[in-house]
Scaffold this motif. Sequence first.
Motif: not given
Length: 215
Positions: A102-117
């Motif tokens: 959904s976010r698109g672009g490069k998938s950095y784990t930190y950004d993803t998990m920050k959003a999920l938490t």
Amino acid sequence: MSTQANLFVRSQVFPKEMPQVFEKKRQVGILGGTFNPVHLAHLVMAEQVGQNLGLDRVFLMPSYQPPHIDEKKTISATHRLNMLELAIEDNPFLAIETVELSRGGKSYTYDTMKALTQNNPDTDYYFIIGGDMVEYLPKWYKIDELVQLVHFVGIKRAGYGVETPYPVIWVDVPEIDISSTKIRQKVRQGCSIRYLVPDKVVDYIQKEGLYQYGL
């Protein structure tokens, strides 16, 4: 009112607040990857880790664009997502997390998990990686902040050590020598991939003509 009376009144109120403070969080696993295509080793890993650790559920999380230096090209996210849905549709323990698509672009784990938490404060996340990836953790983007957000789970692999400066929960999982790269090669060579990927995924690949000319 006496001091003792005040203390007694407080003790009557405090237990009512306890359930909110100590409410049990959901325990959820995350297995990321391109899933290009998803195969049986992915599913075994997700199932085994989830059951061994007693997690409530494990989510397969397809990346939109991995942040690797050697950029990995993939087929469309739509095809990869469709194959994932087919692969897990008969297993309610497994699910799909589409936040990176959904976010698109490069998938950095930190950004993803920050959003999920932030979006799911009632959930503790267990991020699953292969034992071969553990030695690269010091190079991960914002790794020191990331280890504050998730519990890392390492899959033990023959030939790879378990030494790491970061907290990792190690799990034994049956090692299955299957990779998405090998599957794509076999499709291009006209070889069978049955029993390497779920039957419905085999049918989807054949129906859509995927991987015959690359990617």
